[in-house]
Design a protein around this motif. Structure first.
Motif, PDB file in Angstrom:
ATOM      1  N   TYR A 158      -2.222  -3.257  -1.257  1.00  0.00           N
ATOM      2  CA  TYR A 158      -0.995  -2.572  -0.864  1.00  0.00           C
ATOM      3  C   TYR A 158      -1.202  -1.766   0.417  1.00  0.00           C
ATOM      4  O   TYR A 158      -0.355  -1.775   1.323  1.00  0.00           O
ATOM      5  N   LEU A 159      -2.325  -1.058   0.481  1.00  0.00           N
ATOM      6  CA  LEU A 159      -2.584  -0.221   1.649  1.00  0.00           C
ATOM      7  C   LEU A 159      -2.779  -1.052   2.907  1.00  0.00           C
ATOM      8  O   LEU A 159      -2.243  -0.720   3.974  1.00  0.00           O
ATOM      9  N   PHE A 160      -3.532  -2.144   2.791  1.00  0.00           N
ATOM     10  CA  PHE A 160      -3.752  -3.000   3.962  1.00  0.00           C
ATOM     11  C   PHE A 160      -2.444  -3.632   4.429  1.00  0.00           C
ATOM     12  O   PHE A 160      -2.173  -3.714   5.638  1.00  0.00           O
ATOM     13  N   ALA A 161      -1.615  -4.109   3.495  1.00  0.00           N
ATOM     14  CA  ALA A 161      -0.343  -4.729   3.866  1.00  0.00           C
ATOM     15  C   ALA A 161       0.586  -3.708   4.515  1.00  0.00           C
ATOM     16  O   ALA A 161       1.230  -3.989   5.543  1.00  0.00           O
ATOM     17  N   ALA A 162       0.666  -2.501   3.932  1.00  0.00           N
ATOM     18  CA  ALA A 162       1.515  -1.462   4.502  1.00  0.00           C
ATOM     19  C   ALA A 162       0.995  -1.014   5.867  1.00  0.00           C
ATOM     20  O   ALA A 162       1.779  -0.779   6.799  1.00  0.00           O
ATOM     21  N   LEU A 163      -0.320  -0.914   5.997  1.00  0.00           N
ATOM     22  CA  LEU A 163      -0.920  -0.530   7.272  1.00  0.00           C
ATOM     23  C   LEU A 163      -0.579  -1.553   8.354  1.00  0.00           C
ATOM     24  O   LEU A 163      -0.242  -1.187   9.486  1.00  0.00           O
ATOM     25  N   ALA A 164      -0.651  -2.834   7.998  1.00  0.00           N
ATOM     26  CA  ALA A 164      -0.285  -3.887   8.953  1.00  0.00           C
ATOM     27  C   ALA A 164       1.153  -3.707   9.416  1.00  0.00           C
ATOM     28  O   ALA A 164       1.468  -3.859  10.606  1.00  0.00           O
ATOM     29  N   GLY A 165       2.047  -3.356   8.482  1.00  0.00           N
ATOM     30  CA  GLY A 165       3.438  -3.166   8.842  1.00  0.00           C
ATOM     31  C   GLY A 165       3.656  -1.976   9.755  1.00  0.00           C
ATOM     32  O   GLY A 165       4.403  -2.063  10.739  1.00  0.00           O
ATOM     33  N   VAL A 166       3.000  -0.869   9.460  1.00  0.00           N
ATOM     34  CA  VAL A 166       3.162   0.327  10.292  1.00  0.00           C
ATOM     35  C   VAL A 166       2.608   0.081  11.692  1.00  0.00           C
ATOM     36  O   VAL A 166       3.228   0.453  12.700  1.00  0.00           O
ATOM     37  N   ILE A 167       1.457  -0.573  11.768  1.00  0.00           N
ATOM     38  CA  ILE A 167       0.883  -0.896  13.079  1.00  0.00           C
ATOM     39  C   ILE A 167       1.832  -1.802  13.849  1.00  0.00           C
ATOM     40  O   ILE A 167       2.049  -1.630  15.055  1.00  0.00           O
ATOM     41  N   TRP A 168       2.407  -2.774  13.140  1.00  0.00           N
ATOM     42  CA  TRP A 168       3.357  -3.683  13.794  1.00  0.00           C
ATOM     43  C   TRP A 168       4.521  -2.891  14.380  1.00  0.00           C
ATOM     44  O   TRP A 168       4.934  -3.140  15.511  1.00  0.00           O
ATOM     45  N   TYR A 169       5.073  -1.952  13.615  1.00  0.00           N
ATOM     46  CA  TYR A 169       6.229  -1.204  14.102  1.00  0.00           C
ATOM     47  C   TYR A 169       5.899  -0.433  15.373  1.00  0.00           C
ATOM     48  O   TYR A 169       6.749  -0.312  16.274  1.00  0.00           O
ATOM     49  N   PHE A 170       4.684   0.069  15.486  1.00  0.00           N
ATOM     50  CA  PHE A 170       4.336   0.884  16.644  1.00  0.00           C
ATOM     51  C   PHE A 170       4.424   0.105  17.951  1.00  0.00           C
ATOM     52  O   PHE A 170       4.543   0.707  19.023  1.00  0.00           O
ATOM     53  N   GLN A 171       4.369  -1.235  17.879  1.00  0.00           N
ATOM     54  CA  GLN A 171       4.545  -1.980  19.125  1.00  0.00           C
ATOM     55  C   GLN A 171       5.913  -1.698  19.728  1.00  0.00           C
ATOM     56  O   GLN A 171       6.055  -1.492  20.933  1.00  0.00           O
ATOM     57  N   PHE A 172       6.951  -1.663  18.880  1.00  0.00           N
ATOM     58  CA  PHE A 172       8.286  -1.430  19.410  1.00  0.00           C
ATOM     59  C   PHE A 172       8.610   0.051  19.548  1.00  0.00           C
ATOM     60  O   PHE A 172       9.507   0.422  20.312  1.00  0.00           O
ATOM     61  N   PHE A 173       7.907   0.877  18.849  1.00  0.00           N
ATOM     62  CA  PHE A 173       8.023   2.321  19.074  1.00  0.00           C
ATOM     63  C   PHE A 173       7.649   2.629  20.519  1.00  0.00           C
ATOM     64  O   PHE A 173       8.380   3.318  21.237  1.00  0.00           O
ATOM     65  N   PHE A 174       6.513   2.093  20.952  1.00  0.00           N
ATOM     66  CA  PHE A 174       6.082   2.339  22.325  1.00  0.00           C
ATOM     67  C   PHE A 174       6.862   1.482  23.322  1.00  0.00           C
ATOM     68  O   PHE A 174       7.059   1.883  24.471  1.00  0.00           O
ATOM     69  N   TYR A 175       7.312   0.302  22.880  1.00  0.00           N
ATOM     70  CA  TYR A 175       8.168  -0.516  23.746  1.00  0.00           C
ATOM     71  C   TYR A 175       9.434   0.254  24.096  1.00  0.00           C
ATOM     72  O   TYR A 175       9.853   0.289  25.262  1.00  0.00           O
ATOM     73  N   SER A 176      10.054   0.858  23.088  1.00  0.00           N
ATOM     74  CA  SER A 176      11.305   1.586  23.326  1.00  0.00           C
ATOM     75  C   SER A 176      11.085   2.737  24.297  1.00  0.00           C
ATOM     76  O   SER A 176      11.961   3.045  25.116  1.00  0.00           O
ATOM     77  N   MET A 177       9.923   3.376  24.230  1.00  0.00           N
ATOM     78  CA  MET A 177       9.607   4.454  25.156  1.00  0.00           C
ATOM     79  C   MET A 177       9.349   3.900  26.556  1.00  0.00           C
ATOM     80  O   MET A 177       9.816   4.457  27.557  1.00  0.00           O
TER      81      MET A 177
END
Length: 395
Positions: free
Chosen positions: A300-319
Motif C-alpha cells: 500500500y505504501l509503495f503504491a501510494a508513494l508512486a502516486g504522490v510522486i507522479w502527482y508532483f510532476q504536474f505540481f511543478f509543471y503548473s508552477m
C-alpha cells in the motif's frame, strides 16, 4: 510576479524527475496484480494529492471551481473529457514501459506526446503563424524540433539495443517482456492519447484565471494558479483508470488481494518477479495463501508513494507554466523532454543498457544531450519573448 523562463525550466526539470521516478516504488511491490496497485496509486495521484495540495495552497478551492462551473461550465466539462481521454493514454503507457523498458518507453511515447501536446493548442487558437513569425517563437520551435530529433535518436538506440542484448541480460535488468515492435505500436497510441492532458490544461485555463485573481486578492503567490485546473483534469483521468481497474478486478477475481491474497505481477514490479519464493517474506513462505501484514502494508505504501510522486510532476509543471510568459504552450515540450531525460538516466542506473555496444551507448548519450539542449533552447526562446514584452510595455 512576472515571467521567469529559466526558473520555469528548473520547475519543469523537477517535475520531469518526479514523473520519471514514479515507477520506481512499483519495483518494491510484491505479489499484487497490476490492477490492484494501479488503482491504489491512482487514488493517491489523481484524487488525494491534487485536492489536498490545491486546498492547502489555494484558498477557497471549491468556491473557485463552483465559480468556474457557473461562469465557464465548458472549462470544467471539456477539461474532464480531455482528462478521460488522457487516461486511456496512461493505461497504455504502462504497457509501453513493460515492453520497451523505462528509457525507451518514455522516449517514444512521450516524444509523440510532446509533438501533439505542444503544437495542437496553438494551432487550435490560430497562434502558430504568429509564433513562427517572431524570432523568439522561431527559437522555441527550433527547441521543439531538437526534442523530436532526440526522440528519434533514442528510438534508434532502442532498436540497436534489441539486436544486441541477450534474453538473460534483459531479465536481469527487469525487461523480461522486451519487444521493440509491440512496444512501439503501443507507445504510438499511448503518446497520442497522453497528449490530451495538454489539451485539458488548455481547456481549463479559465479556471486558472479565476484562481489567479483570487490568489492576488488574498495575497497568495500566483504560481499556484493552475493547481485547481489539475484537480479537474485529473478527475477525468481517474474516471477512466478507475473503470478499467474495476473491470480487471472483476475479470481476474483479484479483489481479495486488497486484504492479502497473493496475485501475479505482469508489470514487473520487481526485476526478478515471477513464480519464485524470493518475492515472499518468511511468514509468506510459511503460509502461501496470504501475504504477511508487513508485506501488505508495504505494498500500500509503495503504491501510494508512486502516486504522490507522479502527482508532483504536474505540481511543478503548473508552477513552471506560470513562469514561461506569453508562449507558455512550450511548457509541454519542456515537461516531456525533462521526463525523458530523467527516465533515460534511470534506465542507465538500472542497467537497462548493459551489454549494448559502444554505438548504442553513443546513441543514448547523444539523445540525452539533445534533450537537455532542447530544454535550454526552448527556455531561451521564452526568455527572449519575455524581454520583448518588457521592452514593448516600457515604450
Amino acid at each position: 510576479m512576472g515571467s521567469n523562463p529559466f526558473l520555469g525550466v528548473i520547475y519543469h526539470w523537477i517535475g520531469g524527475f518526479a514523473s520519471a521516478t514514479n515507477f520506481i516504488p512499483f519495483r518494491g511491490i510484491k505479489r499484487w496484480s497490476w490492477e490492484i496497485y494501479w488503482l491504489i496509486q491512482g487514488i493517491a495521484a489523481w484524487l488525494i494529492a491534487p485536492i489536498f495540495l490545491a486546498g492547502l495552497l489555494v484558498p477557497d478551492l471549491f468556491h473557485i471551481l463552483h465559480t468556474a462551473y457557473v461562469t465557464k461550465p465548458e472549462s470544467i466539462w471539456v477539461a474532464i473529457l480531455f482528462g478521460m481521454l488522457w487516461g486511456v493514454g496512461g493505461l497504455t503507457f504502462g504497457l509501453a514501459i513493460r515492453y520497451l523498458g523505462i528509457a525507451l518507453g518514455y522516449a517514444i511515447a512521450l516524444g509523440l506526446c510532446t509533438a501533439f501536446g505542444t503544437l495542437v493548442p496553438p494551432i487550435f487558437h490560430g497562434q502558430l503563424v504568429t509564433i513562427a513569425g517572431e524570432r523568439s517563437g522561431q527559437i522555441i520551435l527550433l527547441g521543439i524540433f531538437i526534442c523530436l530529433v532526440a526522440v528519434a535518436v533514442n528510438g534508434a538506440a532502442g532498436l540497436s539495443k534489441e539486436r544486441e542484448i541477450t534474453p538473460e541480460e534483459k531479465a536481469e535488468s527487469g525487461e523480461r517482456d522486451f519487444s521493440f515492435v509491440k512496444g512501439v505500436l503501443i507507445a504510438v497510441g499511448a503518446g497520442f492519447m497522453s497528449s490530451f492532458f495538454a489539451f485539458g490544461l488548455d481547456a481549463g485555463a479559465p479556471i486558472g484565471a479565476i484562481a489567479k485573481a483570487h490568489l492576488i486578492e488574498t495575497g497568495r503567490p500566483e504560481v499556484f494558479q493552475n493547481l485547481p485546473v489539475l484537480v479537474v483534469v485529473l478527475w477525468g483521468g481517474f474516471a477512466t483508470n478507475f473503470v478499467w481497474s474495476i473491470i480487471l478486478i472483476f475479470r481476474n477475481r483479484s479483489f481479495a488481494q486488497f486484504t492479502g491474497t497473493p496475485g501475479s505481477n505482469p508489470m514487473r514490479a520487481v526485476a526478478t518477479s515471477g513464480d519464485t519464493l524470493m518475492d515472499f517474506d518468511a511468514s509468506d513462505i510459511a503460509a502461501l495463501s496470504r501475504l504477511s501484514n508487513a508485506t501488505l502494508v508495504r505494498n500500500y505504501l509503495f503504491a501510494a508513494l508512486a502516486g504522490v510522486i507522479w502527482y508532483f510532476q504536474f505540481f511543478f509543471y503548473s508552477m513552471g507554466q506560470t513562469k514561461m510568459g506569453r508562449y507558455d504552450f512550450s511548457s509541454w515540450t519542456l515537461h516531456m523532454a525533462s521526463i525523458i531525460i530523467f527516465a533515460t538516466l534511470w534506465g542507465l542506473a538500472l542497467k537497462e543498457w548493459k551489454g549494448t555496444s559502444r554505438r548504442t551507448k553513443t546513441l543514448v548519450t547523444c539523445g540525452l544531450m539533445l534533450l537537455i539542449g532542447s530544454t535550454l533552447v526552448v527556455g531561451y526562446g521564452n526568455y527572449l519573448k519575455a524581454m520583448e514584452t518588457t521592452v514593448q510595455a516600457t515604450r
